[in-house]
Design an enzyme around this catalytic site. Structure first.
Site, PDB file in Angstrom:
ATOM      1  N   SER A 104      -8.007   5.992   8.647  1.00 24.35           N
ATOM      2  CA  SER A 104      -8.287   5.710   9.911  1.00 24.35           C
ATOM      3  C   SER A 104      -7.311   5.941  11.210  1.00 24.35           C
ATOM      4  CB  SER A 104      -8.443   4.142   9.890  1.00 24.35           C
ATOM      5  OG  SER A 104      -9.170   3.397   9.433  1.00 24.35           O
ATOM      6  N   GLU A 162       0.768  -1.137  -0.002  1.00 26.01           N
ATOM      7  CA  GLU A 162       0.065  -0.271  -0.108  1.00 26.01           C
ATOM      8  C   GLU A 162       0.723   0.903  -0.157  1.00 26.01           C
ATOM      9  OE1 GLU A 162      -2.145  -1.098   4.457  1.00 26.01           O
ATOM     10  OE2 GLU A 162      -2.721   0.837   4.233  1.00 26.01           O
ATOM     11  N   SER A 211       0.062   7.287   8.532  1.00 24.28           N
ATOM     12  CA  SER A 211       1.392   7.282   8.143  1.00 24.28           C
ATOM     13  C   SER A 211       2.440   8.141   8.154  1.00 24.28           C
ATOM     14  CB  SER A 211       1.038   6.066   7.357  1.00 24.28           C
ATOM     15  OG  SER A 211       1.130   4.804   8.306  1.00 24.28           O
ATOM     16  N   ARG A 259       8.518   4.293   5.786  1.00 25.78           N
ATOM     17  CA  ARG A 259       8.510   4.819   6.852  1.00 25.78           C
ATOM     18  C   ARG A 259       8.828   5.277   7.877  1.00 25.78           C
ATOM     19  NH1 ARG A 259       4.749   3.035  10.576  1.00 25.78           N
ATOM     20  NH2 ARG A 259       2.739   2.838  10.863  1.00 25.78           N
TER      21      ARG A 259
END
EC number: 2.7.1.33
Lengths: 450, 720
Positions: free
Chosen positions: A272, A218, A275, A287
């Site tokens: 939700s 993703e 990141s 990340r």
């Protein structure tokens, strides 16, 4: 406690960063924070290579090495893409991003269909095309964001429009059932899907819909989607924008921003959960961290506190509320500014701090509570993003994700907070297609567009 | 709030609300007279009024009973009467300074101020130091109520000063928490190198401060999501009004019912992806969906997780930005709450210990023994009972079983006191409860070691006014042993050099058998003390001992004398008089100076500094060697600064440390189970050391690979 130690548990999870767009904080300890962010490799390379660097390799040196080793695989990829373009996939072209709360679907509607093609087009394909493009709502929960539609796009040599559709993740079973009813499997198409739900619903797609999902990372999809959408613009307008005078309702202006020098970029994806990625080039990103306090937290808490049932309702309530009745401000404690630390009196000292008092609890409205929830979550995201930007030495921060959809309050607050606390060093940027980048990235993977 | 006891503060609260029209929910339940201990003599006040809680500290004098020993006037008396005790004991009221810490909700501030005013009998105080945001708000109220001038101090300056103070002075104030580690807590021993560090103070909100030196610090950030958010939002969500109850709710909840976890998003695939399914993807993410009911417990837990994670993350980001590897968390939100702790993964200030903490002897700073090889790495305790479940179980049981005896001893020590039995019973309850808590939560009071168990028992005894239960026993034993002294010395002097050295060591060891625990021994003593001493020597294990480096020691003695020996003595009576003093005498004769260190305050039947002074004086009266050594200051008696049956070499009286440095001590002798086995067994020193003890506990002896009355004789020479 070293900063390194904090991050350690996360690193041990191996491919942990796949938790990504939904963010990740551990139940037991703060794992999402910290410098665990590891360098990401493009999907293909990662999938094919056994020499994936240790997940803990976040050192500067490791990044440089890998940067250098890139030219080879990219060239190979390009060749492959060339050859694949000739054999572009069959219609329909979908990209799917199944998040924790929302499913985002992008659909490419070819507008250059020849009469010959039209004739050959099988019934099921036609019915899908008509169904998706002639409606703006699907069932009771599916919505097509018509205003986002990208017109006259050329993809893989085909001209058409790109449609943006969303529906709640809990309706995923109904979606799969529809695929079965409309006999999707007969189309021999590949469903490219990303997001956690690609894994969660993979088996259902297979057993109920007879559909094979192509699962995609993703974060790869997210980055790819953003870069692509920014490159095509928004029907002649700029995709990226920022706010001038965000704190001033009168003077506040939404202005286009030209992201011609995108790198380095801090990308804050608020779904939700949240990141946060540091992007150094198309293929080189990591990340940095994430937080579990995201859009789901705002909406979840609003449901509990106000009894609202939709995100729109929550935002509407928030727009009418006054959070200063709920929060304890610096001036509530110090009577004014706390000068020694340069804290302005209007700053929130304790979110929901006034709610320790019974009288004040009884005096607040649901709207006030919704507003305070929105402010709390937004400020927190802004604060974490700012810290990450400082740590990564990046000064442009792009906020995306569906939390920002129709959420001007949050966007202006992020813009203001980032500017204020960084003394003008950081710029908060936003993007028109907020939450759809993962799905776009999935579509691009289907089409093998690098 | 985890105030001990379950009192109600309703009366106080009722009168307290009203003026501000803004009352916080009650969370403190304790009547003021229990909270404000020793208030009547309060000398200095400092008050910190935060966003929700008021923290008050005051320095006051307290009266408590202490056992004093006083030598009889022996001038003009040449002969000893056999049945006369060697000195007299009196229990006196002593006045010492104590620092008290109290915490209450801002709602009660008026009531509490009234209470302080009414009970402040004699104070010369004219000023109250106040800090915190509330100091500005409540200034007038305080000045009016207490007739004291409010001296506003900057809240952060105070916080940093306080933090530096406790980090340096209170052992185990800070600890590291790591969730999956075993044990989960590692307590830090305090040492002076605390800078730089990041202080994360969690009050209503969160302040993050970078502390570089004693008085240089900088506010680097903060967050509005703090304790006030937990309390305020928690109260809204659960209708539970008390902070403590919210924490209790949280401890029973399942956050996974409310939070959206990674496994909820990924399904079962998180395992194949190597993800931990328990990671929270979105706090309160599940409450966003259906119109489902959520339990209070689950919501409270989720909230606690959310806030703790958030604070931990911000702290981590700040630590990284400022390249700091030490982060201390403090503030009322922490409060030693296990759920919070598990969530934050941190090292924190263990402020929960300070709820009603009273610190004595602040005026005598404790310092490290200059002879420690590596002070930062020194850990006094041999076994960490939080680490060693088997040992923990054994020792907790051991202390439980011994409790009856301790209670009896305490009652017997005060035959003239009408309420001794009642107080002893209270002591029993308190200590018993602590032991039970420790069974469930080994970390409840900081690190858990045999030393902490022993020390806690002494503290509890003191609290219920049993300052020295063994005073009479020690008095009698000292008397008996003193009478034997000349005979023992004569027989030692009759031996050849090499024989004498062994006899001296055996004497030290035999003396050490006379712990008061060995009841049979004391009976024998009454009838024939000399026989008792000989009997004890026979009980000792034959050489080779369990740990036996005697030959090496003997070899050393053949060489040049030590310059100065530092001896940590153990028991009163036979041990100090017939074991230690003959040994000291031999060292003196060799030309070695001796510093004899005894406890400042009583613990079990250990010899105290004041007792050692009397004993030395009496021995000097019988023995010219000791007499001249005392006069010429070649024999020095000092206090350790401790009242523990164990020994922490990093916390010794400043005077002792100075003397060790001044005299150039090159030999350290540590005697007894508590000081040489439970603690310091592995302590590495920069000079020669002798650790000796008789293992008087069958379980421990077995664990060490020996039997009851096994001998430890550990002579160590540091590597060149």
């Amino acid at each position: 406690m070293g900063a390194g130690r904090l991050g350690a548990p996360m690193e041990r999870h191996g491919r942990a960063s796949a938790a990504s767009a939904t963010s990740a904080s551990s139940a037991g300890e703060q794992a999402a924070g910290g410098p665990e962010g590891r360098r990401r490799e493009p999907l293909r390379r990662r999938a094919s290579s056994a020499s994936v660097p240790a997940v803990g390799a976040s050192a500067e040196g490791a990044r440089r090495d890998r940067l250098g080793s890139y030219s080879g695989p990219t060239a190979v990829t390009r060749q492959r893409v060339e050859s694949l373009r000739k054999k572009r996939p069959l219609f329909p072209w979908f990209g799917l991003d199944i998040g924790g709360t929302l499913v985002k679907l992008v659909y490419f509607e070819p507008k250059d269909i020849t009469a010959e093609e039209e004739e050959e087009e099988v019934e099921s394909l036609k019915s899908i095309r008509k169904y998706l493009t002639s409606n703006v709502a699907y069932g009771s929960t599916g919505i097509r964001d018509v205003h986002l539609e990208l017109k006259d796009l050329t993809l893989c040599g085909r001209k058409g429009n790109l449609h943006f559709i969303r529906f709640p993740t809990h309706d995923m079973p109904a979606f799969i059932q529809m695929g079965r009813d409309k006999n999707f499997s007969s189309l021999h198409t590949v469903f490219c899907a990303t997001g956690g739900g690609a894994y969660k619903f993979e088996q259902d797609f297979l057993t109920i819909g007879d559909l094979q999902l192509c699962k995609l990372d993703e974060l790869d999809c997210l980055i790819k989607g953003i870069l692509y959408i920014d490159s095509v613009g928004f029907n002649g307008r700029s995709q990226c924008y920022y706010f001038e005078n965000p704190a001033d309702s009168e003077k506040c202006q939404k202005l286009p921003f030209d992201l011609k020098n995108p790198y380095p970029l801090l990308l804050v994806n608020i779904g939700s959960g949240v990141s946060i990625l540091a992007v150094y080039s198309k293929d080189n990103y990591k990340r940095v961290t994430g937080t579990s306090l995201g859009g789901g937290t705002f909406f979840g808490l609003c449901c509990l506190l106000t009894g609202c049932t939709t995100f729109e309702e929550a935002l509407e309530m928030a727009s009418r509320g006054d959070s200063t009745k709920v929060d304890k401000l610096v001036r509530d404690i110090y009577g004014g500014d706390y000068e020694r630390f340069g804290l302005p009196g209007w700053a929130v000292a304790s979110s929901f701090g006034n709610m320790m008092s019974k009288e004040k609890r009884e005096a607040v409205s649901k709207e006030d509570l919704a507003r305070a929830t929105l402010i709390t979550i937004t400020n927190n995201i802004g604060s974490i993003a700012r810290m990450c930007a400082l740590n990564e030495n990046i000064n442009q921060v792009v906020f995306v994700g569906n939390f920002l959809r129709i959420n001007t309050i949050a966007m202006r607050l992020l813009a203001y907070a980032l500017d204020y606390w960084s003394k003008g060093q950081l710029k908060a940027l936003f993007s028109e297609h907020e939450g759809y980048f993962g799905a776009v990235g999935a579509l691009l993977e289907l089409l093998k567009i690098p | 709030m985890s105030w001990p006891g379950t009192f109600k503060m309703a009366e106080c609260g009722a009168s307290g609300s009203g003026s501000s029209g803004d009352s916080l929910d009650k969370s403190i339940t304790l009547p003021p007279d229990e909270i404000f201990r020793n208030l009547e003599n309060a000398k200095r006040f400092a008050i910190d009024i935060g966003g929700s809680l008021t923290k008050l500290a005051y320095y006051s004098t307290v009266q408590h009973k202490v056992a004093k020993v006083r030598s009889f006037d022996h001038s003009g008396k040449d002969t000893e009467c056999d049945h006369e005790p060697p000195y007299e004991i009196s229990v006196q009221e002593e006045i010492t300074a104590r620092l008290h810490f109290i915490k209450f909700e801002n709602t009660y501030i008026e009531a509490c101020l009234d209470f302080i005013k009414d009970h402040l009998v004699n104070t010369e105080t004219k000023v109250i130091q106040a800090t915190g945001g509330g100091a500005y708000k409540f200034k007038d109220l305080i000045e009016e109520k207490l007739q004291l001038k409010v001296d506003k101090e900057d809240v952060m300056t105070c916080l940093i000063k306080g933090c530096n103070f406790v980090l340096k002075n209170i052992p185990h104030e800070a600890f590291v928490y790591q969730k999956d580690a075993d044990p989960e807590f590692r307590f830090q021993t305090n040492h002076p190198h605390i800078f730089p560090y990041l202080l994360v103070n969690i009050g209503s909100g969160v302040s993050i401060v970078k502390v570089e030196t004693e008085d240089r610090f900088e506010w680097v950030g903060g967050s509005s999501i703090g304790g006030g958010t937990f309390w305020g939002l928690g109260a809204l969500l659960t209708k539970t009004k008390k902070f403590d109850e919210l924490l209790q709710l949280a401890s029973r909840g399942q956050h996974s019912n409310v939070d959206m976890l990674v496994r909820d998003v990924y399904g079962g695939a998180h395992q194949t992806l190597g993800l931990s399914g328990n990671l929270i993807a979105s706090s309160f993410g599940k409450s966003a969906t259906a119109d489902q009911e959520f339990s209070k417990e689950d919501m409270a837990k989720s909230l606690l997780h959310m806030i703790s994670n958030d604070i931990g993350q911000l702290a981590c980001l700040h630590a990284r930005l400022h390249s700091l590897d030490r982060v201390y968390f403090g503030g009322f939100f922490i409060r030693g709450h296990p759920v919070t702790m598990r969530t934050i993964t941190y090292s924190i200030n263990f402020f929960s210990k300070f709820d009603l903490l009273e610190m004595d002897r602040l005026e005598r700073p404790l310092v490290s023994l200059p002879l420690l090889l590596d002070p930062p790495s020194y850990v006094p305790d041999t076994v960490d009972l939080t680490d060693d479940a088997l040992a923990r179980k054994y020792w907790l049981t051991c202390f439980e079983e011994a409790l009856d005896g301790v209670v009896k001893r305490a009652v017997a020590s005060q035959p003239d006191s009408a309420d001794a039995a009642e107080r002893a019973e209270k002591f029993r309850q308190k200590y018993w409860n602590k032991l039970q808590t420790l069974r469930q939560q080994p970390f409840a009071y900081g690190t858990l070691t045999v030393r902490s168990l022993l020390d806690t028992r002494e503290h509890c005894l003191n609290e219920f006014n049993f300052p020295d239960p063994y005073s009479k026993v020690k008095q009698r034993e000292n008397g008996v042993a003193l009478r034997c002294f000349p005979r023992v010395v004569r027989s030692l002097d009759a031996l050849g050099w090499e024989e004498r050295q062994l006899a001296l060591v055996k004497g030290l060891l035999a003396g050490n058998v006379f712990d008061w625990g060995a009841k049979a021994v004391s009976d024998v003593l009454e009838s024939d003390p000399h026989f008792g001493f000989e009997e004890a020597k026979r009980k000792l294990q034959e050489r080779p001992w369990l740990v036996d480096s005697y030959s090496k020691w003997l070899q050393r003695l053949k060489g040049p004398p030590h310059k100065c020996a530092l001896i940590f003595a153990d028991n009163s009576g036979i041990d100090i008089i017939l074991g230690v003093f003959p040994f000291v005498r031999e060292l003196l004769l060799r030309g070695t100076e001796v510093i004899l260190a005894c406890n400042s305050g009583p613990a079990l039947n250990d010899v105290t500094h004041s007792e050692s002074l009397i004993v030395a004086e009496r021995i000097a009266g019988m023995d010219p060697v000791v007499h001249s050594a005392l006069q010429e200051e070649r024999l020095l008696l000092v206090q350790t600064g401790s009242s523990s049956p164990c020994l922490d070499l990093s916390r010794l009286d400043k005077g002792l440390a100075a003397l060790v440095r001044e005299r150039g001590a090159d030999l350290v002798v540590i005697e007894g189970m508590g000081r040489a086995v439970h603690t310091n067994y592995h302590a590495a020193l920069r000079c020669e050391s002798l650790k000796l003890a008789v293992v008087k506990n069958a379980w421990l002896a077995e664990r060490l690979g020996g039997r009851l009355f096994s001998v430890i004789f550990k002579y160590e020479v540091p590597a060149e």
